[in-house]
Design an enzyme around this catalytic site. Structure first.
Site, PDB file in Angstrom:
ATOM      1  N   LEU A 101       0.883  -1.104  -0.016  1.00  0.00           N
ATOM      2  CA  LEU A 101      -0.188  -0.037   0.009  1.00  0.00           C
ATOM      3  C   LEU A 101       0.958   1.130   0.017  1.00  0.00           C
ATOM      4  O   LEU A 101       1.886   1.187   0.453  1.00  0.00           O
ATOM      5  CB  LEU A 101      -1.058  -0.079   1.135  1.00  0.00           C
ATOM      6  CG  LEU A 101      -2.057  -1.014   1.296  1.00  0.00           C
ATOM      7  CD1 LEU A 101      -2.754  -0.818   2.779  1.00  0.00           C
ATOM      8  CD2 LEU A 101      -3.043  -0.869  -0.069  1.00  0.00           C
ATOM      9  N   ASP A 102       0.409   2.245  -0.636  1.00  0.00           N
ATOM     10  CA  ASP A 102       1.095   3.658  -0.553  1.00  0.00           C
ATOM     11  C   ASP A 102       1.537   3.994   0.768  1.00  0.00           C
ATOM     12  O   ASP A 102       0.896   3.705   1.746  1.00  0.00           O
ATOM     13  CB  ASP A 102       0.435   4.676  -1.390  1.00  0.00           C
ATOM     14  CG  ASP A 102       0.230   4.138  -2.882  1.00  0.00           C
ATOM     15  OD1 ASP A 102       1.295   3.382  -3.329  1.00  0.00           O
ATOM     16  OD2 ASP A 102      -0.569   4.861  -3.617  1.00  0.00           O
ATOM     17  N   PHE A 103       2.198   5.255   0.856  1.00  0.00           N
ATOM     18  CA  PHE A 103       2.659   5.440   2.304  1.00  0.00           C
ATOM     19  C   PHE A 103       1.595   6.203   3.088  1.00  0.00           C
ATOM     20  O   PHE A 103       1.492   5.910   4.321  1.00  0.00           O
ATOM     21  CB  PHE A 103       3.641   6.922   1.909  1.00  0.00           C
ATOM     22  CG  PHE A 103       4.307   7.772   2.997  1.00  0.00           C
ATOM     23  CD1 PHE A 103       5.152   6.627   3.909  1.00  0.00           C
ATOM     24  CD2 PHE A 103       3.722   8.657   3.587  1.00  0.00           C
ATOM     25  CE1 PHE A 103       5.707   7.342   4.963  1.00  0.00           C
ATOM     26  CE2 PHE A 103       4.569   9.255   4.644  1.00  0.00           C
ATOM     27  CZ  PHE A 103       5.458   8.882   5.424  1.00  0.00           C
TER      28      PHE A 103
END
Length: 230
Positions: A101-103
C-alpha cells in the site's frame, strides 16, 4: 522441490534407495505416508524416513495488519517507519508483504513468510478482487461508474485497466473494487476526471476482510480457515 529430488540430494540416499523407500511406504511428509515421487516438499514440510526426521520444517506464519498512514510498505527504510516495525514477532526479517500500500494509504495488509501463498494472493492471473474505500477532493459523478467499468488507458504502460466496479456512497465517497495492482492505480483512475484522492483505505483482498477489531497499527495472526481461503 520434488520429494524424490529432496531425498536424492541427501548423501545417504541413492536414487535406488529413494525409489525403494517410497514404494515401501517408509517416507512421511507432515505425518502422512507418501509414495508419490513428485510430491512437493516445501521449507515448511516435515519429512521423515522410517520415523527419522530429515527436515523438521519451519513454521509458516501469516498475519493481518491494519496499516496506518505514514508507514512504508517495506521491510526496511532509512527515513520512515515500516509495517514490519509494527510487528512484535521473532525473526520478523523473514517475513514479507503480500500486496503493498502507498505511504498514506490505510487498511488491510497481509504479511507472511510463505512465498507460494503470497503469490497466489497477488499474481495478476488470479484476478482476486481488492476493495477500497475512496474519498475525493471533488464530487464523484454518476458518469464515473461507466468509465470505471470500461477501463482506463495508461499510456506509460500502454495498457487498459481491467473493468472495475465503482459504488458511490456519498458525494465524495465511493467503494471501488479492482482486480489489478498497477502503480498508483486508484489515484490515476480518479485522476482521469481531475479528481484528487484524499483518502484511500483497503477493506478487502480476495476473501480476506480487515478485522474491524484491529485499530490502525494493530495486527493478528490469520486463522487456519482464513489461510485456507487463499
Amino acid at each position: 522441490m520434488r520429494l524424490d529430488r529432496f531425498l536424492s540430494n541427501l548423501p545417504r540416499f541413492s536414487r535406488k534407495d529413494v525409489r525403494l523407500a517410497l514404494l515401501a511406504g517408509r517416507v512421511t511428509v507432515d505425518g502422512t505416508t507418501v509414495r508419490e515421487p513428485l510430491h512437493e516438499v516445501r521449507e515448511f514440510s516435515r519429512v521423515a524416513v522410517d520415523g527419522e526426521v530429515l527436515q523438521a520444517g519451519k513454521s509458516a506464519r501469516y498475519f493481518m495488519l491494519h496499516k496506518p498512514p505514514g508507514c512504508v510498505s517495506a521491510t526496511t527504510d532509512p527515513h520512515h517507519p515500516t509495517v514490519l516495525d509494527l510487528l512484535q514477532e521473532p525473526d520478523k526479517q523473514e517475513l514479507h508483504i503480500a500486496g503493498r500500500l502507498d505511504f498514506n494509504t490505510t487498511g488491510l495488509m497481509l504479511i507472511t513468510n510463505d512465498g507460494q501463498w503470497s503469490r497466489r494472493l497477488t499474481q495478476p492471473v488470479t484476478l482476486l478482487p481488492k476493495v477500497y474505500e475512496v474519498e475525493t477532493e471533488q464530487p464523484i459523478g454518476q458518469h464515473y461508474i461507466e468509465q470505471f467499468a470500461a477501463g482506463f488507458y495508461f499510456a506509460y504502460e500502454d495498457l487498459t485497466t481491467r473493468p472495475a466496479q465503482l459504488v458511490i456512497l456519498g458525494s465524495h465517497h465511493a467503494r471501488l473494487t479492482i482486480v489489478e495492482g498497477r502503480y498508483h492505480q486508484v489515484k490515476r483512475m480518479f485522476g482521469y476526471f481531475n479528481n484528487k484522492v484524499v483518502s484511500l483505505h483497503r477493506e478487502r483482498m480476495g476473501p480476506l476482510t480487515l478485522d474491524p477489531m484491529l485499530k490502525p497499527g494493530e495486527y493478528r495472526a490469520l486463522t487456519a480457515e482464513e489461510i485456507q481461503h487463499i
